[in-house]
Design an enzyme around this catalytic site. Structure first.
Site, PDB file in Angstrom:
ATOM      1  N   ARG A  46       1.098  -1.230  -0.188  1.00 28.25           N
ATOM      2  CA  ARG A  46       0.024  -0.273  -0.066  1.00 28.25           C
ATOM      3  C   ARG A  46       0.728   1.457   0.304  1.00 28.25           C
ATOM      4  O   ARG A  46       0.448   2.295  -0.271  1.00 28.25           O
ATOM      5  CB  ARG A  46      -0.899   0.155   1.509  1.00 28.25           C
ATOM      6  CG  ARG A  46      -1.781   1.687   1.015  1.00 28.25           C
ATOM      7  CD  ARG A  46      -2.694   1.623   1.957  1.00 28.25           C
ATOM      8  NE  ARG A  46      -2.592   0.061   3.297  1.00 28.25           N
ATOM      9  CZ  ARG A  46      -2.164   1.138   4.922  1.00 28.25           C
ATOM     10  NH1 ARG A  46      -1.698   1.905   4.446  1.00 28.25           N
ATOM     11  NH2 ARG A  46      -2.308  -0.607   5.112  1.00 28.25           N
ATOM     12  N   TYR A  98     -16.828  15.821 -14.798  1.00 33.39           N
ATOM     13  CA  TYR A  98     -17.092  14.595 -15.600  1.00 33.39           C
ATOM     14  C   TYR A  98     -18.107  14.171 -14.331  1.00 33.39           C
ATOM     15  O   TYR A  98     -18.594  14.633 -13.231  1.00 33.39           O
ATOM     16  CB  TYR A  98     -16.326  13.914 -14.984  1.00 33.39           C
ATOM     17  CG  TYR A  98     -16.036  12.693 -14.908  1.00 33.39           C
ATOM     18  CD1 TYR A  98     -16.627  11.549 -15.961  1.00 33.39           C
ATOM     19  CD2 TYR A  98     -16.057  11.818 -13.909  1.00 33.39           C
ATOM     20  CE1 TYR A  98     -16.454   9.771 -16.224  1.00 33.39           C
ATOM     21  CE2 TYR A  98     -16.772  10.294 -13.366  1.00 33.39           C
ATOM     22  CZ  TYR A  98     -16.818   9.998 -14.082  1.00 33.39           C
ATOM     23  OH  TYR A  98     -17.944   8.274 -14.818  1.00 33.39           O
ATOM     24  N   ASP A 170      -8.653  18.464 -14.105  1.00 35.95           N
ATOM     25  CA  ASP A 170      -8.386  17.659 -15.226  1.00 35.95           C
ATOM     26  C   ASP A 170      -7.953  17.017 -15.959  1.00 35.95           C
ATOM     27  O   ASP A 170      -8.672  17.687 -17.612  1.00 35.95           O
ATOM     28  CB  ASP A 170     -10.067  16.890 -15.068  1.00 35.95           C
ATOM     29  CG  ASP A 170     -10.240  15.321 -15.452  1.00 35.95           C
ATOM     30  OD1 ASP A 170      -9.976  14.428 -16.172  1.00 35.95           O
ATOM     31  OD2 ASP A 170     -11.312  14.964 -14.999  1.00 35.95           O
ATOM     32  N   LYS A 195      -8.923   5.541 -19.592  1.00 29.54           N
ATOM     33  CA  LYS A 195      -9.061   6.131 -20.929  1.00 29.54           C
ATOM     34  C   LYS A 195      -8.031   5.633 -21.470  1.00 29.54           C
ATOM     35  O   LYS A 195      -7.859   5.172 -22.419  1.00 29.54           O
ATOM     36  CB  LYS A 195     -10.318   7.343 -20.312  1.00 29.54           C
ATOM     37  CG  LYS A 195     -10.766   7.813 -19.471  1.00 29.54           C
ATOM     38  CD  LYS A 195     -12.721   7.516 -19.692  1.00 29.54           C
ATOM     39  CE  LYS A 195     -13.747   7.373 -18.693  1.00 29.54           C
ATOM     40  NZ  LYS A 195     -14.210   8.122 -18.085  1.00 29.54           N
TER      41      LYS A 195
END
Ligand SMILES: *Cc1c(COP(=O)(O)O)cnc(C)c1O
Length: 378
Positions: A46, A98, A170, A195
């Site tokens: 992690r 978004y 973004d 994407k």
């Protein structure tokens, strides 16, 4: 280094142990320590994993930043960035961000007293007008979805600097191949790597790049504390995707140009939204701050009936949400991604029932044009 070379030679591209020219997938959770607290830089996955680290170094270099971070989705990345804020803080955001970004701000983070105001950031005066004494950050998406509105990042950066605000961008639609927001004055870049960066519709992931060691330390603390990390297999898939990002982005755009010139001439198409069109209101800004116009196109066929006909008839455009993959995708925002927005607000924004969004893939451009042509016929 020129952009195409950068995609291949940035980051860590050889395994030190074996010379392998692809970073191995370190499918591991923990690491042997020589003595208590004596380790080789990795303690627990992690906190840090060598495959994820290789991806984080790569995206850092592609965005010209100070540190990169990989998360399990775009939304996990965006949420981690928002955790840099405190209860009581206020953020100004692009109004057609978004949908998931809107949702996390207005239905999750609002419960922690992080307030957001949505403005048309393509008009910088609206951003300035929304600043109050609690404002700590400006969050911009450019181009936006589905209307491909463009925000002038240099202008917004000037506003952010004048008011001592963080500028978060973004960069999912343009990718670092076309646009590097940190060079234009942003502090933090976020991506849905699901994407274009992944590019093959086979991985969900998010990336963040920051421009200072202070933000690096804070975000690493958040990433390690909240734990929304990307697994090693998916990190490897993204590195593999980035190797062809340049070729794919060029191919998406070439096809987009063909499709746009077909659509703008078609009598049944009322309006075409594409930043590469000289009459697009953000065209000059897009040309100035990015080196390409991308592969996303929206067009209005005037009615739901015709839109549904097109969607049912196309053969090479898959009806699906998401975008940025090698295969062409088609969707109807009013009935899919933006269905939760009330109809009158949708229409006011320009998201009519006849608005079709396509993510142009890398098939043969003539096949795509012929396909749309037959789908639009009587
Ligand atoms: C898809 C998307 C997101 C969310 O990313 P996920 O990987 O789906 O969590 C954020 N911003 C933009 C612009 C997107 O297209």
């Amino acid at each position: 280094m020129k952009p195409k070379t950068k995609m291949i030679h940035s980051g860590i591209n050889t395994d030190e142990l074996t010379g392998a020219v692809s970073v191995p997938i370190y499918q591991v959770s923990t690491y042997k320590q020589e003595a208590v607290g004596k380790h080789r830089g990795y303690e627990y996955s992690r906190t840090g994993n060598p495959t994820r680290f290789a991806l984080e170094e790569l995206i850092k270099e592609l965005e010209n930043g100070v540190a990169g971070f990989a998360f399990g989705s775009g939304m996990a990345a965006i949420t981690a960035v928002m955790m840099l804020l405190q209860s009581g803080d206020h953020v100004i955001m692009t109004d057609d961000v978004y949908g998931g970004t809107y949702r996390v701000m207005s239905h999750v983070l609002d419960r922690f007293n992080i307030e957001s105001t949505f403005v048309d950031s393509s008009i910088p005066e609206q951003v300035t007008a929304a600043i109050n004494d609690k404002t700590r950050a400006i969050y911009i998406e450019t181009p936006t979805n589905p209307l491909l509105k463009i925000t002038d990042l240099r202008k917004i950066s000037d506003i952010a600097k004048a008011h001592n605000l963080l500028l978060i961008v973004d960069n999912t639609f343009n990718t670092p191949y076309w646009q590097q927001p940190l060079d234009l004055g942003a502090d933090i870049v976020v991506h849905s790597a699901t994407k274009y960066i992944g590019g093959h519709s086979d991985v969900v992931a998010g990336l963040v790049v920051v421009n200072s060691t202070e933000l690096k330390d804070k975000l690493h603390f958040i990433q390690n504390s909240t734990g929304g990390i990307l697994g090693p297999q998916d990190a490897w898939l993204l590195m593999r995707g980035i190797k062809t990002l340049a070729l794919r982005m060029e191919a998406h755009e070439q096809n987009a140009k063909k499709v746009v010139s077909f659509l703008t001439e078609h009598p049944k198409v009322k309006k075409v939204y594409y930043p590469g069109l000289s009459k697009h209101p953000g065209h000059d800004i897009a040309k100035n701050q990015a080196s390409g116009f991308g592969g996303m196109i929206s067009f209005d066929v005037g009615s739901l009936e015709l839109a549904e006909q097109v969607l049912s008839r196309v053969k090479y455009f898959t009806l699906a949400e998401s975008l940025g993959a090698v295969e062409s995708l088609i969707s109807l925002p009013a009935k899919m991604t933006h269905a939760s927005i009330p109809k009158d607000r949708r229409e006011a924004l320009g998201i009519t029932d006849g608005l079709i969004r396509i993510s142009v893939g890398i098939e043969d451009g003539d096949d795509l044009v012929n396909d749309l042509n037959q789908a639009l016929q009587d």
